[in-house]
Design a protein around this motif. Structure first.
Motif, mmCIF file in Angstrom:
data_model
loop_
_atom_site.group_PDB
_atom_site.id
_atom_site.type_symbol
_atom_site.label_atom_id
_atom_site.label_comp_id
_atom_site.label_asym_id
_atom_site.label_seq_id
_atom_site.Cartn_x
_atom_site.Cartn_y
_atom_site.Cartn_z
ATOM 1 N N ARG A 189 0.824 -1.214 0.000
ATOM 2 C CA ARG A 189 0.000 0.000 0.000
ATOM 3 C C ARG A 189 0.859 1.265 0.000
ATOM 4 N NH1 ARG A 189 -2.712 -3.746 3.027
ATOM 5 N NH2 ARG A 189 -4.888 -4.142 2.463
ATOM 6 N N VAL A 190 1.943 1.244 0.755
ATOM 7 C CA VAL A 190 2.839 2.404 0.779
ATOM 8 C C VAL A 190 3.488 2.587 -0.589
ATOM 9 C CG1 VAL A 190 4.895 3.401 1.835
ATOM 10 C CG2 VAL A 190 3.238 2.176 3.246
ATOM 11 N N LEU A 191 3.903 1.495 -1.202
ATOM 12 C CA LEU A 191 4.491 1.584 -2.542
ATOM 13 C C LEU A 191 3.475 2.122 -3.547
ATOM 14 C CD1 LEU A 191 6.594 -1.708 -2.803
ATOM 15 C CD2 LEU A 191 7.446 0.644 -2.700
ATOM 16 N N HIS A 192 2.228 1.716 -3.398
ATOM 17 C CA HIS A 192 1.188 2.215 -4.301
ATOM 18 C C HIS A 192 0.982 3.719 -4.116
ATOM 19 C CE1 HIS A 192 -2.360 2.172 -6.825
ATOM 20 N NE2 HIS A 192 -3.046 2.779 -5.865
ATOM 21 N N ALA A 193 1.046 4.180 -2.877
ATOM 22 C CA ALA A 193 0.913 5.623 -2.629
ATOM 23 C C ALA A 193 2.064 6.377 -3.287
ATOM 24 C CB ALA A 193 0.884 5.890 -1.126
ATOM 25 N N PHE A 194 3.273 5.865 -3.188
ATOM 26 C CA PHE A 194 4.414 6.499 -3.852
ATOM 27 C C PHE A 194 4.240 6.474 -5.370
ATOM 28 C CE2 PHE A 194 7.015 5.463 0.077
ATOM 29 C CZ PHE A 194 7.152 6.789 0.446
ATOM 30 N N HIS A 195 3.705 5.383 -5.889
ATOM 31 C CA HIS A 195 3.501 5.277 -7.340
ATOM 32 C C HIS A 195 2.501 6.322 -7.821
ATOM 33 C CE1 HIS A 195 2.881 3.564 -11.317
ATOM 34 N NE2 HIS A 195 1.585 3.485 -11.060
ATOM 35 N N GLU A 196 1.423 6.523 -7.091
ATOM 36 C CA GLU A 196 0.434 7.523 -7.486
ATOM 37 C C GLU A 196 1.047 8.920 -7.494
ATOM 38 O OE1 GLU A 196 -3.957 5.807 -6.352
ATOM 39 O OE2 GLU A 196 -2.876 6.941 -4.815
ATOM 40 N N LEU A 197 1.917 9.194 -6.548
ATOM 41 C CA LEU A 197 2.582 10.496 -6.511
ATOM 42 C C LEU A 197 3.519 10.660 -7.704
ATOM 43 C CD1 LEU A 197 3.298 10.577 -2.688
ATOM 44 C CD2 LEU A 197 1.714 12.075 -3.902
ATOM 45 N N ASP A 198 4.206 9.597 -8.088
ATOM 46 C CA ASP A 198 5.068 9.653 -9.273
ATOM 47 C C ASP A 198 4.252 9.907 -10.525
ATOM 48 O OD1 ASP A 198 7.331 9.226 -7.770
ATOM 49 O OD2 ASP A 198 7.336 7.050 -8.075
ATOM 50 N N VAL A 199 3.094 9.264 -10.629
ATOM 51 C CA VAL A 199 2.223 9.474 -11.784
ATOM 52 C C VAL A 199 1.716 10.908 -11.810
ATOM 53 C CG1 VAL A 199 -0.004 8.845 -12.819
ATOM 54 C CG2 VAL A 199 1.530 7.064 -11.964
ATOM 55 N N ALA A 200 1.340 11.438 -10.647
ATOM 56 C CA ALA A 200 0.868 12.825 -10.583
ATOM 57 C C ALA A 200 1.949 13.806 -11.004
ATOM 58 C CB ALA A 200 0.382 13.149 -9.171
ATOM 59 N N GLU A 252 -3.758 12.073 -19.271
ATOM 60 C CA GLU A 252 -4.850 11.140 -19.011
ATOM 61 C C GLU A 252 -4.657 10.431 -17.669
ATOM 62 O OE1 GLU A 252 -7.016 7.259 -21.095
ATOM 63 O OE2 GLU A 252 -5.365 8.303 -22.110
ATOM 64 N N GLN A 253 -3.420 10.035 -17.386
ATOM 65 C CA GLN A 253 -3.142 9.384 -16.105
ATOM 66 C C GLN A 253 -3.375 10.327 -14.931
ATOM 67 O OE1 GLN A 253 0.917 8.183 -16.982
ATOM 68 N NE2 GLN A 253 0.316 6.028 -17.141
ATOM 69 N N ARG A 254 -2.986 11.595 -15.086
ATOM 70 C CA ARG A 254 -3.189 12.549 -14.003
ATOM 71 C C ARG A 254 -4.672 12.828 -13.788
ATOM 72 N NH1 ARG A 254 1.264 15.112 -16.560
ATOM 73 N NH2 ARG A 254 -0.100 16.722 -17.433
ATOM 74 N N ARG A 255 -5.450 12.866 -14.863
ATOM 75 C CA ARG A 255 -6.895 13.070 -14.704
ATOM 76 C C ARG A 255 -7.525 11.899 -13.962
ATOM 77 N NH1 ARG A 255 -6.573 15.194 -20.012
ATOM 78 N NH2 ARG A 255 -7.144 13.155 -20.862
ATOM 79 N N ALA A 256 -7.024 10.696 -14.223
ATOM 80 C CA ALA A 256 -7.587 9.519 -13.565
ATOM 81 C C ALA A 256 -7.326 9.526 -12.067
ATOM 82 C CB ALA A 256 -7.009 8.250 -14.192
ATOM 83 N N LEU A 257 -6.253 10.174 -11.650
ATOM 84 C CA LEU A 257 -5.939 10.246 -10.217
ATOM 85 C C LEU A 257 -6.850 11.205 -9.462
ATOM 86 C CD1 LEU A 257 -2.029 10.285 -10.131
ATOM 87 C CD2 LEU A 257 -3.538 8.436 -9.413
ATOM 88 N N GLY A 258 -7.416 12.181 -10.170
ATOM 89 C CA GLY A 258 -8.226 13.185 -9.495
ATOM 90 C C GLY A 258 -7.373 14.306 -8.933
ATOM 91 N N ALA A 282 -3.950 17.057 -4.669
ATOM 92 C CA ALA A 282 -3.827 17.522 -3.286
ATOM 93 C C ALA A 282 -4.395 16.512 -2.293
ATOM 94 C CB ALA A 282 -4.534 18.871 -3.124
ATOM 95 N N LEU A 283 -5.231 15.596 -2.771
ATOM 96 C CA LEU A 283 -5.848 14.612 -1.888
ATOM 97 C C LEU A 283 -5.062 13.313 -1.814
ATOM 98 C CD1 LEU A 283 -9.598 15.085 -2.939
ATOM 99 C CD2 LEU A 283 -8.350 16.185 -1.068
ATOM 100 N N LEU A 284 -3.975 13.201 -2.566
ATOM 101 C CA LEU A 284 -3.186 11.973 -2.554
ATOM 102 C C LEU A 284 -2.438 11.834 -1.229
ATOM 103 C CD1 LEU A 284 -1.648 11.999 -6.156
ATOM 104 C CD2 LEU A 284 -3.596 10.659 -5.323
ATOM 105 N N ALA A 285 -2.332 10.590 -0.766
ATOM 106 C CA ALA A 285 -1.575 10.319 0.454
ATOM 107 C C ALA A 285 -0.094 10.513 0.196
ATOM 108 C CB ALA A 285 -1.845 8.891 0.914
ATOM 109 N N ARG A 286 0.567 11.137 1.135
ATOM 110 C CA ARG A 286 2.007 11.363 1.056
ATOM 111 C C ARG A 286 2.651 10.679 2.263
ATOM 112 N NH1 ARG A 286 -0.701 15.115 -1.549
ATOM 113 N NH2 ARG A 286 0.271 16.428 -3.151
ATOM 114 N N CYS A 299 -2.091 10.269 5.292
ATOM 115 C CA CYS A 299 -2.462 8.879 5.011
ATOM 116 C C CYS A 299 -3.696 8.538 5.844
ATOM 117 C CB CYS A 299 -1.304 7.937 5.334
ATOM 118 S SG CYS A 299 0.202 8.266 4.393
ATOM 119 N N VAL A 300 -4.859 8.830 5.300
ATOM 120 C CA VAL A 300 -6.103 8.690 6.063
ATOM 121 C C VAL A 300 -6.708 7.299 5.933
ATOM 122 C CG1 VAL A 300 -6.615 11.152 5.972
ATOM 123 C CG2 VAL A 300 -7.414 9.664 4.126
#
Length: 233
Positions: A26-37, A43-49, A52-56, A63-64
């Motif tokens: 899960r932590v690795l996935h959070a880091f991956h989403e930040l890399d994508v952002a 298109e990938q950034r739009r899919a993330l939403g 500012a709401l991404l877990a860091r 990390c809620v």
């Protein structure tokens, strides 16, 4: 039994340096989403939403998700054990076992762990050298300065606890000061108030100082000399 075995077979192989703990899924996935952002396609950034709401993970309060937070704490605990084992020689420099009860250590350990993780993924040794030279020593120095010997064996209440309590009790007074200050700002929707002047005189206006306004003047109104405005008639 162990000594007999070692005498017969020789000492067991032992690594000279242990690898840095790997974060959980899960932590690795959070880091991956930040890399994508940061570097992904539009298109990938739009899919993330909203990014500012991404877990860091380097900022634990973001990390809620409960499972993510639980996994983050487990990773940080492994990082603490790794730092104490691989880098600490003097007992006074050890990260205390009660680090979860020290907010300043929680915040800083999350950043320290992420910097080390990023250094491990770099294609050169520059980031790891900076981590060794700056990040880790600076963290250990700040930790020693703040905790001193209070938590050498057992966790002790923070010495500043009494002042923190008094500071919390004074919250009402501070809120009153804030409200009083905000009340001095004039509301644009209200008519100008009369401001007292020396000697008892009063003038109409607000507490704010009005700035001069600029407007456009037709060029035909200017005379030959710069700055001279002539009458149109």
């Amino acid at each position: 039994m162990t000594e007999q075995r070692d005498a017969i077979l020789g000492p067991r192989p032992q690594a000279m340096a242990l690898p840095f703990p790997r974060p959980g899924r899960r932590v690795l996935h959070a880091f991956h989403e930040l890399d994508v952002a940061l570097t992904g396609t539009a298109e990938q950034r739009r899919a993330l939403g909203n990014p500012a709401l991404l877990a860091r993970p380097w900022d634990p309060p973001t990390c809620v998700d409960r499972d993510l937070r639980r996994e983050l704490w487990q990773w940080l605990d492994e990082v603490v054990n790794w730092v104490n084992t691989e880098y600490v020689w003097d007992a006074g420099a050890m990260i205390p076992a009660c680090w979860p009860r020290h907010p300043h250590l929680v915040h800083e350990l999350a950043v320290l762990a992420d910097l080390r993780r990023r250094a491990a993924t770099a294609l050169t040794s520059d980031s790891l050298e900076e981590w060794h030279r700056y990040a880790l020593p600076a963290f250990l120095d700040r930790m020693a300065q703040r905790t001193k010997t209070y938590c050498a064996d057992n966790h002790e209440p923070r010495p500043v606890q009494g002042r923190l309590v008094r500071n919390a009790e004074a919250t009402g007074n501070r809120m009153a000061n804030f409200r009083s200050d905000v009340a001095t700002i004039a509301d644009p929707a209200e008519p100008p108030k009369s401001v007292p002047q020396p000697g008892g005189a009063r003038r109409s206006g607000t507490a704010r100082t009005s700035l001069p306004s600029l407007h456009v003047v037709e060029s035909s109104r200017f005379g030959a000399e710069a700055g001279e405005v002539v009458d149109d008639e």
